[in-house]
Design an enzyme around this catalytic site. Structure first.
Site, PDB file in Angstrom:
ATOM      1  CD  GLU A  81      -1.214  -2.207   2.516  1.00 50.32           C
ATOM      2  OE1 GLU A  81      -0.048  -2.564   2.113  1.00 50.32           O
ATOM      3  OE2 GLU A  81      -1.987  -2.519   3.095  1.00 50.32           O
ATOM      4  CB  CYS A 112      -0.908   0.185   5.066  1.00 48.55           C
ATOM      5  SG  CYS A 112       0.705  -0.199   4.967  1.00 48.55           S
TER       6      CYS A 112
END
Length: 193
Positions: A81, A112
């Site tokens: 991510e 994330c």
């Protein structure tokens, strides 16, 4: 300005005369974008990284793809991510990705999830829950925390759950069969002489 489709010329069918932006006609489904994220996860597995893959989509176009590179880069934050958000921001020339959707095979961790919120990702789609570290719906329900529930605007979970879960299970099953790496070798390699 987006090109539109109104139906065939001279069409007598009034229902075909809707003016629809072309990118809506050719947009893929959540499952199709998740399949792309799974391909990224496969790349990670081949590189002996935890198989998590991510794609970022804007107006039906994939603008960034990434997979975990924590071991290769020796960086704790080299999650799929994070890397995909960096690529998307660079491509668009902005940190603000409010018109982008993020597809990831595993429920994001706390780091994330935070970056997804700060980048103002519009829609987050993930494949399988992470019982050990997921902070979207599992360990923490991000939408229930005041002041943190603004982004992403939409969360979809369980897209291709079986496939996303299975690539992780297979990876760790194979890992358990191999002898563990000696982590001290990294410490001695990086110490100044």
């Amino acid at each position: 300005m987006h090109r539109t489709w109104s139906g065939p010329e001279g069409s007598s069918h009034k229902s075909l005369c809707l003016r629809v932006p072309l990118f809506y006609i050719f947009m893929k489904t959540d499952e199709e974008y998740m399949m792309m994220a799974l391909k990224e996860a496969e790349k990670a597995a081949k590189a002996d990284e935890v198989p998590v893959g991510c794609v970022i989509v804007r107006n039906g176009e994939v603008i960034a793809k990434a997979h975990n590179l924590r071991e290769k880069n020796q960086q704790a934050n080299a999650h799929a991510e994070m890397l995909a958000i960096q690529k998307a921001s660079k491509k668009l020339g902005t940190w603000c990705l409010q018109d982008c959707d993020l597809y990831v095979t595993l429920e994001p961790c706390m780091m994330c999830t935070g970056v997804i919120g700060h980048a103002r990702i519009h829609k987050l789609v993930y494949g399988t829950a992470d019982p050990k570290g997921g902070t979207v719906d599992t360990l923490v329900k991000i939408k229930e925390i005041p002041h943190l529930k603004t982004y992403p605007k939409e969360i979809v979970s369980g897209v291709l759950r079986e496939e996303c879960s299975s690539i992780l299970s297979d990876f760790f099953r194979e890992k358990r069969k191999k002898p563990k790496k000696d982590k001290t070798q990294f410490q001695t390699m990086n110490k100044p002489a």
